[in-house]
Design a protein around this motif. Structure first.
Motif, short mmCIF file in Angstrom:
data_model
loop_
_atom_site.label_atom_id
_atom_site.label_comp_id
_atom_site.label_asym_id
_atom_site.label_seq_id
_atom_site.Cartn_x
_atom_site.Cartn_y
_atom_site.Cartn_z
N PHE A 56 0.82 -1.21 0.00
CA PHE A 56 0.00 0.00 0.00
C PHE A 56 0.86 1.26 0.00
O PHE A 56 0.58 2.21 -0.74
CB PHE A 56 -0.93 0.02 1.21
CG PHE A 56 -1.58 1.36 1.42
CD1 PHE A 56 -2.53 1.82 0.53
CD2 PHE A 56 -1.22 2.17 2.49
CE1 PHE A 56 -3.12 3.08 0.69
CE2 PHE A 56 -1.79 3.42 2.67
CZ PHE A 56 -2.75 3.88 1.77
N LEU A 57 1.90 1.28 0.81
CA LEU A 57 2.75 2.47 0.89
C LEU A 57 3.43 2.75 -0.45
O LEU A 57 3.69 3.90 -0.79
CB LEU A 57 3.80 2.29 1.99
CG LEU A 57 3.25 2.23 3.42
CD1 LEU A 57 4.36 1.90 4.41
CD2 LEU A 57 2.56 3.53 3.80
N THR A 100 2.15 1.62 -3.60
CA THR A 100 1.20 1.79 -4.71
C THR A 100 0.04 2.72 -4.40
O THR A 100 -0.61 3.22 -5.34
CB THR A 100 0.60 0.42 -5.10
OG1 THR A 100 -0.19 -0.07 -3.98
CG2 THR A 100 1.68 -0.59 -5.43
N LYS A 101 -0.25 2.91 -3.12
CA LYS A 101 -1.44 3.67 -2.69
C LYS A 101 -2.73 3.03 -3.20
O LYS A 101 -3.78 3.68 -3.32
CB LYS A 101 -1.38 5.14 -3.14
CG LYS A 101 -0.10 5.87 -2.75
CD LYS A 101 0.14 5.84 -1.25
CE LYS A 101 1.43 6.55 -0.89
NZ LYS A 101 1.77 6.41 0.55
N ASP A 102 -2.68 1.75 -3.47
CA ASP A 102 -3.82 1.00 -4.00
C ASP A 102 -4.83 0.75 -2.87
O ASP A 102 -4.47 0.13 -1.86
CB ASP A 102 -3.32 -0.33 -4.57
CG ASP A 102 -4.42 -1.13 -5.25
OD1 ASP A 102 -5.61 -0.88 -4.99
OD2 ASP A 102 -4.08 -2.04 -6.03
N LEU A 126 -4.83 -1.42 0.91
CA LEU A 126 -5.23 -0.84 2.20
C LEU A 126 -6.38 -1.63 2.81
O LEU A 126 -6.42 -1.82 4.04
CB LEU A 126 -5.63 0.62 2.01
CG LEU A 126 -6.04 1.37 3.29
CD1 LEU A 126 -4.91 1.39 4.31
CD2 LEU A 126 -6.49 2.80 2.94
#
Length: 665
Positions: free
Chosen positions: A321-322, A324-326, A330
């Motif tokens: 997540f950190l 890709t911010k996907d 998350l």
């Protein structure tokens, strides 16, 4: 004394003396199980019997199958009680014993697993071993499969009885030779360089990262994600290694592995995590992940849920997540964090329990457990709980079929007839087009459907049995992942961030108060109804130190860094090899056939890879050059093996990077 049946020895089942849920689960067997310890080992010597060691854990499906088929059988019990010393061992309490005999079974059979069953001489040298063997009450229906042709446990017992009675000298000679080979194998590599000696290249080359990457690239399943065929294990330590190739922040790493290759490593992992998050290995209406998938597409798991898997997967999904911010990554972070910080896995005392079972009763009135019964559904149940419209929409989303979605070849016990393991098979947008609704309407139906299914399940189905041991090593992993999650969520969800931090701090507090001896500065491994007797092993120290450093970096509370430093000194005192460096898994004991070092990663990272990382981090945080030198020596102790098989030491490769480019590199 002649070997064989001893009229004077009448064994009784002693497992009621144990605190282990797994061991106690066999206390009513007709088999006269003994506890692992000096008394039982002395019995074998006095009466010249083979010991039968049966090693497993509470959440293990095939352990339960063998218990029902064999250990509940009077016929099996009669032979075991009359001719052997049967001992039941919880591998989570005694990983040292498990590791020794797993090495033997893997070396002789080519593979291992649980239940782990081994016949050993009174001198503890292995004669014969394996994993699951069908018992007299076996219910295999998949004729023509490998399992249906496997030699039965009763036949094995009879042969072992006869061989020991008639050919004891030959048995002992063979066992001694096998033990000699195991010792040589255990010492190979880690003794190839004495402490203080330097290799010609002065340590491992960072180019090994590229070799490891190429291995995983060749093994990568482009269709389903993951790096093997079936069965398919997540192996989080490998996923984390690949993710971090592009995140170490070092030009050196990118130059060696390649810019595009580092990006592709991230893609392989995120695709794997996405396939897992949508697969049956994830509890789609509850929380958490099962241990592994029987199928290559992650659709059918063995349903046990292990603390060490949740802790490591939380770390990996958080990293993903950190990067890709996907939102899907998350979502998995929230899912696992919720599973860890709420009942049943979160203990009221603080800390985290070990596992949930794979098997459970289908309903409150059933008296026979089935694998996955808590998690599987029929189409009829979907419609009954959700109504026809919503039931059919949710069924399409989760791949629920009228005849079930488990292939016949994957159901040897006929437990999944007409049953469905939930997996995400489409998107809300595609489903909306199929049913002529808006996407927002479908999303609302799916959200409400998940809630109703979870409520129905919790009310109408008995939850799988909980292994309510608190194991220091696994709690250390959970402390670390929750501490990191707490930091990452501070600006996203203050409430969830606080929940994660408090859970991590609660576990650290319990261990300090209940499982740490302030006078001797040593750990005990297990808490259940009070402190257990088993002293902490190397992984208990290593994983807890790792978690405490993460907790310190999340809170900047000095107490956690100080505790980590105390434990590090104790770990060095207890387990460090002053001749060849690195750390033994346990302290020497007459009942342990081998004195092992763990360098290769498996379902859990190796204690030495975590130790090397800890030492580098403590060296930086405490400005202690001695810790840094010890970290280098720990990595160097495995130089020969890492150089030959770098992909087997993914965790150790992280410390190779730390040694070359620095902790902040």
């Amino acid at each position: 004394m002649a070997s064989g049946e001893d009229e004077k020895l009448r064994l009784v089942n002693r497992l009621g003396e144990s605190r282990s849920p797994y061991v106690r689960g066999h206390m009513n067997n007709p088999v006269a199980w003994q506890m692992w310890g000096d008394e039982s080992l002395a019995l074998a010597k006095k009466h010249n019997r083979l010991l039968f060691l049966s090693i497993g854990y509470a959440a293990c499906h095939w352990c339960h199958v063998m218990e029902r088929e064999s250990f509940a059988s009077p016929e099996i019990a009669q032979i075991l009680n009359s001719h052997f010393i049967p001992i039941k061992i919880d591998r989570e309490e005694r990983p040292d014993v498990d590791a020794i005999y797993m090495n033997y079974v893997q070396a002789t059979n080519g593979s291992g697993g649980w239940p782990l069953n081994v016949f050993v001489t009174p001198d503890l040298e292995p004669v014969f071993g394996g994993t699951y063997w069908p018992g007299p009450n076996h219910s295999m229906t998949a004729q023509g499969t490998l399992l249906s042709r496997t030699v039965g446990f009763l036949e094995i017992l009879q042969k072992m009885r006869d061989v020991w009675t008639k050919q004891e000298a030959r048995c002992r000679e063979s066992a001694k030779e096998i033990t000699r080979q195991l010792r040589e194998f255990a010492e190979e590599g880690v003794h190839s360089r004495k402490l203080g000696e330097k290799s010609e290249e002065d340590g491992l080359d960072i180019e090994l990262l590229e070799e490891a990457y190429q291995h995983f690239l060749k093994k990568y399943d482009t269709t389903n994600g993951g790096f093997s065929i079936a069965p398919k294990f997540p192996t989080p330590v490998n996923l984390q290694f690949l993710l971090r190739l592009d995140q170490w922040g070092s030009r050196v790493v990118r130059d060696i592995v390649g810019e595009d290759e580092c990006k592709h490593a991230t893609h392989m992992v995120t695709n794997t995590l996405r396939k897992m998050a949508r697969g049956g290995i994830r509890d789609q209406i509850g929380f958490g992940f099962s241990r592994y998938s029987v199928t290559k597409d992650w659709s059918l798991p063995h349903f046990e849920k292990m603390l060490y898997d949740q802790a490591q997967l939380l770390d990996v999904y958080l990293d993903a997540f950190l990067i890709t911010k996907d939102p899907e990554m998350l979502g998995a972070v929230y899912d696992i964090a919720t599973y860890l910080t709420e009942p049943p896995m979160a203990a009221q005392t603080g800390g985290f329990y070990s596992a949930e079972d794979a098997d459970s009763y289908p309903t409150h009135t059933d008296n026979e457990k089935r694998e996955g019964a808590y998690y599987v559904w029929t189409l009829k149940e979907f419609r009954s709980v959700l109504g026809d419209r919503d039931g059919n929409i949710c069924a399409r989303f989760y791949g629920v079929l009228a005849d079930g979605n488990v292939a016949r070849e994957n159901d040897p016990h006929d437990e999944f007839i007409s049953q469905n393991v939930l997996k995400i098979t489409t998107t809300p947008a595609a489903l909306a087009r199929q049913v002529g609704m808006t996407e927002s309407e479908v999303v609302a139906i799916l959200k409400e459907g998940r809630k109703k299914l979870r409520e129905y399940r919790e009310k109408n189905r008995p939850r799988p049995a909980l292994d309510d041991k608190i194991v220091v090593a696994w709690n250390g992993l959970a402390i670390g992942s929750l501490a990191r999650t707490s930091t990452a969520l501070k600006d996203i969800d203050v409430e969830k961030s606080t929940q994660c931090r408090k859970a991590a701090e609660g576990a650290a507090k319990l261990i300090r108060q209940e499982l740490f001896d302030e006078e001797s500065k040593t750990l005990y491994r297990v808490y259940r109804e009070g402190r257990g007797d088993t002293p902490g092993f190397c992984d208990d120290y290593a994983f807890l130190i790792h978690g405490l450093i993460d907790l310190y970096e999340a809170t900047f509370e000095e107490q956690y860094l100080e505790f980590a430093d105390i434990l590090q000194k104790s770990q060095i005192s207890l387990f460090h090899d002053s001749t060849s460096s690195a750390f033994f898994t346990t302290t020497p004991h007459p009942s342990l056939l081998l004195h092992l070092k763990s360098g290769m990663d498996a379902a859990e990272p190796s204690s030495n890879s975590i130790s090397a990382s800890n030492l580098y981090r403590l060296s930086s945080l405490l400005n202690d050059d001695g810790y840094g030198r010890l970290a280098q020596e720990t990595v160097g102790a495995f130089e020969a093996e890492v150089a030959e098989f770098p992909h087997c030491f993914a965790g150790m490769l992280g410390s190779v990077v730390l040694g070359k480019v620095g902790v902040t590199g």
